[in-house]
Scaffold this motif. Structure first.
Motif, short mmCIF file in Angstrom:
data_model
loop_
_atom_site.label_atom_id
_atom_site.label_comp_id
_atom_site.label_asym_id
_atom_site.label_seq_id
_atom_site.Cartn_x
_atom_site.Cartn_y
_atom_site.Cartn_z
N ASN A 2 0.84 -1.19 0.00
CA ASN A 2 0.00 0.00 0.00
C ASN A 2 0.88 1.24 0.00
OD1 ASN A 2 -2.45 -1.35 0.05
ND2 ASN A 2 -2.40 -1.56 2.26
N PHE A 3 0.38 2.29 -0.63
CA PHE A 3 1.11 3.55 -0.70
C PHE A 3 0.23 4.67 -0.17
CE2 PHE A 3 2.78 0.89 -4.11
CZ PHE A 3 4.14 0.95 -3.84
N THR A 4 0.87 5.72 0.36
CA THR A 4 0.13 6.85 0.91
C THR A 4 0.92 8.14 0.68
OG1 THR A 4 -0.96 7.73 2.87
CG2 THR A 4 1.11 6.59 3.21
N HIS A 23 -5.29 4.45 -6.08
CA HIS A 23 -5.44 3.00 -6.23
C HIS A 23 -6.53 2.71 -7.25
CE1 HIS A 23 -6.64 -1.14 -5.11
NE2 HIS A 23 -5.34 -1.26 -4.95
N TRP A 28 -1.40 0.80 -8.59
CA TRP A 28 -1.32 2.16 -8.06
C TRP A 28 -0.74 3.10 -9.11
CZ3 TRP A 28 -2.82 3.66 -3.15
CH2 TRP A 28 -3.12 2.62 -2.25
N THR A 48 2.43 1.21 -10.95
CA THR A 48 3.02 0.00 -10.36
C THR A 48 2.90 -1.22 -11.26
OG1 THR A 48 0.97 -0.47 -9.15
CG2 THR A 48 2.68 0.78 -7.99
#
Length: 99
Positions: A2-4, A23, A28, A48
């Motif tokens: 997960n990315f933020t 997302h 992503w 991604t």
């Protein structure tokens, strides 16, 4: 993974900070800004699905190095550089008096 927003990542042997992470059903889309020397201040977009070797940088793995220069010269230069690059300067700061 997960990315933020605000997360630091490494991709293509350079370091980036995520400005926006979107997302979708296949992965992503990451809008990032470079923070390592070669890409500093430049903006990129990573998908991604294409860039599948993106690694998140863990702050726990940060290694601190003591500044052994006389008068902490390296530290002072670093701080001065950060201050100069972090402030936007303009010549239009003061209104001119009308004639």
């Amino acid at each position: 993974m997960n990315f933020t927003s605000g997360q630091r990542i490494s991709n293509r042997d350079e370091d980036f900070i995520i400005n926006d992470a979107i997302h979708n059903s296949t992965g992503w889309i990451l809008r990032v800004e470079g923070i390592s020397e070669l890409v500093k201040g430049k903006r990129f977009v990573f998908d991604t699905r294409i860039d599948n070797e993106i690694k998140g940088l863990n702050p726990i793995d940060t290694r601190l190095i003591a500044d052994t220069d006389y008068g902490y010269r390296k530290t002072k230069l670093f701080i001065e550089n950060q201050m100069r690059n972090g402030v936007q300067q303009t010549n239009n700061c003061c209104p001119q008096s009308g004639v």
